[in-house]
Design a protein around this motif. Structure first.
Motif, PDB file in Angstrom:
ATOM      1  N   PHE A 153     -27.225  40.828   3.793  1.00  0.00           N
ATOM      2  CA  PHE A 153     -27.432  40.671   5.229  1.00  0.00           C
ATOM      3  C   PHE A 153     -26.129  41.016   5.950  1.00  0.00           C
ATOM      4  CE2 PHE A 153     -27.500  38.161   9.160  1.00  0.00           C
ATOM      5  CZ  PHE A 153     -28.700  38.596   9.694  1.00  0.00           C
ATOM      6  N   GLY A 154     -26.156  42.032   6.767  1.00  0.00           N
ATOM      7  CA  GLY A 154     -24.965  42.410   7.528  1.00  0.00           C
ATOM      8  C   GLY A 154     -24.024  43.335   6.786  1.00  0.00           C
ATOM      9  N   THR A 155     -23.822  43.116   5.496  1.00  0.00           N
ATOM     10  CA  THR A 155     -22.922  43.933   4.681  1.00  0.00           C
ATOM     11  C   THR A 155     -23.544  44.111   3.302  1.00  0.00           C
ATOM     12  OG1 THR A 155     -20.986  43.033   5.824  1.00  0.00           O
ATOM     13  CG2 THR A 155     -20.588  44.065   3.702  1.00  0.00           C
ATOM     14  N   ASP A 156     -23.410  45.298   2.740  1.00  0.00           N
ATOM     15  CA  ASP A 156     -23.932  45.563   1.403  1.00  0.00           C
ATOM     16  C   ASP A 156     -22.887  45.130   0.367  1.00  0.00           C
ATOM     17  OD1 ASP A 156     -25.032  46.478  -0.948  1.00  0.00           O
ATOM     18  OD2 ASP A 156     -25.424  48.503  -0.207  1.00  0.00           O
ATOM     19  N   HIS A 157     -23.199  44.077  -0.372  1.00  0.00           N
ATOM     20  CA  HIS A 157     -22.307  43.542  -1.392  1.00  0.00           C
ATOM     21  C   HIS A 157     -22.654  44.033  -2.797  1.00  0.00           C
ATOM     22  CE1 HIS A 157     -20.590  40.779   1.533  1.00  0.00           C
ATOM     23  NE2 HIS A 157     -21.819  40.469   1.906  1.00  0.00           N
ATOM     24  N   SER A 158     -23.525  45.021  -2.900  1.00  0.00           N
ATOM     25  CA  SER A 158     -24.019  45.476  -4.203  1.00  0.00           C
ATOM     26  C   SER A 158     -22.903  45.943  -5.130  1.00  0.00           C
ATOM     27  CB  SER A 158     -25.048  46.588  -4.024  1.00  0.00           C
ATOM     28  OG  SER A 158     -26.157  46.125  -3.289  1.00  0.00           O
ATOM     29  N   ALA A 159     -21.962  46.714  -4.625  1.00  0.00           N
ATOM     30  CA  ALA A 159     -20.870  47.217  -5.466  1.00  0.00           C
ATOM     31  C   ALA A 159     -20.022  46.059  -5.993  1.00  0.00           C
ATOM     32  CB  ALA A 159     -20.006  48.206  -4.694  1.00  0.00           C
ATOM     33  N   ARG A 160     -19.818  45.031  -5.190  1.00  0.00           N
ATOM     34  CA  ARG A 160     -19.055  43.860  -5.625  1.00  0.00           C
ATOM     35  C   ARG A 160     -19.811  43.102  -6.711  1.00  0.00           C
ATOM     36  NH1 ARG A 160     -17.947  43.075   0.471  1.00  0.00           N
ATOM     37  NH2 ARG A 160     -15.933  44.103   0.663  1.00  0.00           N
ATOM     38  N   ALA A 161     -21.133  42.995  -6.568  1.00  0.00           N
ATOM     39  CA  ALA A 161     -21.945  42.340  -7.593  1.00  0.00           C
ATOM     40  C   ALA A 161     -21.859  43.107  -8.909  1.00  0.00           C
ATOM     41  CB  ALA A 161     -23.393  42.235  -7.131  1.00  0.00           C
ATOM     42  N   GLU A 162     -21.929  44.416  -8.837  1.00  0.00           N
ATOM     43  CA  GLU A 162     -21.815  45.245 -10.051  1.00  0.00           C
ATOM     44  C   GLU A 162     -20.445  45.072 -10.697  1.00  0.00           C
ATOM     45  OE1 GLU A 162     -24.117  46.925 -11.586  1.00  0.00           O
ATOM     46  OE2 GLU A 162     -25.653  47.406 -10.105  1.00  0.00           O
ATOM     47  N   GLN A 163     -19.395  45.018  -9.878  1.00  0.00           N
ATOM     48  CA  GLN A 163     -18.042  44.823 -10.397  1.00  0.00           C
ATOM     49  C   GLN A 163     -17.934  43.468 -11.099  1.00  0.00           C
ATOM     50  OE1 GLN A 163     -14.904  45.281  -7.475  1.00  0.00           O
ATOM     51  NE2 GLN A 163     -13.369  44.401  -8.830  1.00  0.00           N
ATOM     52  N   LEU A 164     -18.503  42.432 -10.504  1.00  0.00           N
ATOM     53  CA  LEU A 164     -18.483  41.103 -11.110  1.00  0.00           C
ATOM     54  C   LEU A 164     -19.224  41.110 -12.444  1.00  0.00           C
ATOM     55  CD1 LEU A 164     -17.903  38.078 -11.133  1.00  0.00           C
ATOM     56  CD2 LEU A 164     -19.879  37.772  -9.594  1.00  0.00           C
ATOM     57  N   MET A 165     -20.401  41.722 -12.491  1.00  0.00           N
ATOM     58  CA  MET A 165     -21.158  41.787 -13.736  1.00  0.00           C
ATOM     59  C   MET A 165     -20.373  42.525 -14.816  1.00  0.00           C
ATOM     60  SD  MET A 165     -23.869  40.968 -15.465  1.00  0.00           S
ATOM     61  CE  MET A 165     -25.172  40.471 -14.354  1.00  0.00           C
ATOM     62  N   THR A 166     -19.743  43.621 -14.470  1.00  0.00           N
ATOM     63  CA  THR A 166     -18.946  44.387 -15.432  1.00  0.00           C
ATOM     64  C   THR A 166     -17.792  43.554 -15.980  1.00  0.00           C
ATOM     65  OG1 THR A 166     -19.559  46.474 -14.390  1.00  0.00           O
ATOM     66  CG2 THR A 166     -17.535  46.466 -15.714  1.00  0.00           C
ATOM     67  N   ALA A 167     -17.147  42.783 -15.121  1.00  0.00           N
ATOM     68  CA  ALA A 167     -16.036  41.928 -15.556  1.00  0.00           C
ATOM     69  C   ALA A 167     -16.527  40.832 -16.500  1.00  0.00           C
ATOM     70  CB  ALA A 167     -15.338  41.314 -14.343  1.00  0.00           C
ATOM     71  N   GLN A 205     -12.208  33.233 -10.843  1.00  0.00           N
ATOM     72  CA  GLN A 205     -11.194  34.290 -10.754  1.00  0.00           C
ATOM     73  C   GLN A 205     -11.860  35.662 -10.641  1.00  0.00           C
ATOM     74  OE1 GLN A 205     -10.143  36.657 -13.498  1.00  0.00           O
ATOM     75  NE2 GLN A 205      -8.898  37.587 -11.894  1.00  0.00           N
ATOM     76  N   ARG A 206     -12.888  35.913 -11.430  1.00  0.00           N
ATOM     77  CA  ARG A 206     -13.580  37.200 -11.394  1.00  0.00           C
ATOM     78  C   ARG A 206     -14.365  37.387 -10.098  1.00  0.00           C
ATOM     79  NH1 ARG A 206     -11.975  36.030 -16.145  1.00  0.00           N
ATOM     80  NH2 ARG A 206     -11.635  37.612 -17.758  1.00  0.00           N
ATOM     81  N   VAL A 207     -14.908  36.311  -9.555  1.00  0.00           N
ATOM     82  CA  VAL A 207     -15.568  36.373  -8.249  1.00  0.00           C
ATOM     83  C   VAL A 207     -14.561  36.838  -7.207  1.00  0.00           C
ATOM     84  CG1 VAL A 207     -16.454  34.905  -6.382  1.00  0.00           C
ATOM     85  CG2 VAL A 207     -17.436  34.718  -8.682  1.00  0.00           C
ATOM     86  N   GLN A 208     -13.389  36.217  -7.189  1.00  0.00           N
ATOM     87  CA  GLN A 208     -12.366  36.567  -6.199  1.00  0.00           C
ATOM     88  C   GLN A 208     -11.893  38.009  -6.378  1.00  0.00           C
ATOM     89  OE1 GLN A 208      -9.661  33.365  -7.056  1.00  0.00           O
ATOM     90  NE2 GLN A 208     -10.616  32.010  -5.542  1.00  0.00           N
ATOM     91  N   THR A 209     -11.682  38.427  -7.640  1.00  0.00           N
ATOM     92  CA  THR A 209     -11.234  39.790  -7.917  1.00  0.00           C
ATOM     93  C   THR A 209     -12.257  40.818  -7.466  1.00  0.00           C
ATOM     94  OG1 THR A 209      -9.895  39.037  -9.784  1.00  0.00           O
ATOM     95  CG2 THR A 209     -10.497  41.363  -9.764  1.00  0.00           C
ATOM     96  N   SER A 210     -13.538  40.468  -7.555  1.00  0.00           N
ATOM     97  CA  SER A 210     -14.592  41.408  -7.152  1.00  0.00           C
ATOM     98  C   SER A 210     -14.749  41.503  -5.634  1.00  0.00           C
ATOM     99  CB  SER A 210     -15.923  41.013  -7.793  1.00  0.00           C
ATOM    100  OG  SER A 210     -16.426  39.835  -7.202  1.00  0.00           O
ATOM    101  N   GLY A 211     -14.081  40.618  -4.905  1.00  0.00           N
ATOM    102  CA  GLY A 211     -14.164  40.656  -3.444  1.00  0.00           C
ATOM    103  C   GLY A 211     -15.246  39.767  -2.864  1.00  0.00           C
ATOM    104  N   LEU A 212     -15.878  38.947  -3.708  1.00  0.00           N
ATOM    105  CA  LEU A 212     -16.864  37.981  -3.219  1.00  0.00           C
ATOM    106  C   LEU A 212     -16.169  36.655  -2.924  1.00  0.00           C
ATOM    107  CD1 LEU A 212     -19.690  38.916  -5.737  1.00  0.00           C
ATOM    108  CD2 LEU A 212     -19.600  39.468  -3.298  1.00  0.00           C
ATOM    109  N   GLN A 213     -16.858  35.753  -2.258  1.00  0.00           N
ATOM    110  CA  GLN A 213     -16.233  34.506  -1.804  1.00  0.00           C
ATOM    111  C   GLN A 213     -16.917  33.291  -2.419  1.00  0.00           C
ATOM    112  OE1 GLN A 213     -16.226  34.056   2.457  1.00  0.00           O
ATOM    113  NE2 GLN A 213     -15.308  32.031   2.355  1.00  0.00           N
TER     114      GLN A 213
END
Length: 127
Positions: A90-104, A32-40
């Motif tokens: 690769f192709g897109t910077d997912h760093s902000a999504r990773a940070e959001q997931l870690m915070t959650a 659920q937190r992965v999906q909320t952070s915008g990761l797949q």
């Protein structure tokens, strides 16, 4: 291969004990937190370890991401958790999504202490 690898070692987690011992519940929360952070999420696996003389067994929850992975390991006897979030950029910077997931995840476990680390991976070495 460029990416961001976030880790956190948590101590004194004040969350409900079930978050440290129930693999299915923890795995569902991770997805659920992965999906909320915008990761797949593309696959998932949870495992509960046997009880020990020190108390209930811990769990490992792993979510394979299209962007890389999330892995959580718990030690309920010491109310400790290790977190591992890695995203390829690769192709897109997912760093902000990773940070959001870690915070959650940090909010879920409510640790007294959190030792966080971030490693930029795959960057070319300086010339």
């Amino acid at each position: 291969m460029n990416g961001l690898h976030l880790t956190a070692d948590l101590r004194g987690c004040r969350c409900e004990l079930a978050w440290l011992t129930d693999a299915d519940r923890l795995l569902a929360a991770c997805v659920q937190r992965v999906q909320t952070s915008g990761l797949q999420a593309v696959a998932q696996l949870g495992h509960r370890f046997p009880d020990t003389l020190q108390g209930p067994g811990g769990v490992t929850a792993t979510v394979l991401l299209a962007e890389s992975h999330l892995c959580v390991h718990t030690w309920p006897e010491s109310r400790s958790v290790s977190l591992d979030v890695y995203v390829c950029n690769f192709g897109t910077d997912h760093s902000a999504r990773a940070e959001q997931l870690m915070t959650a995840l940090l909010a879920l476990f409510e640790p007294d202490e959190a030792l966080r680390r971030a490693v930029e991976r795959g960057a070319a070495p300086p010339a």
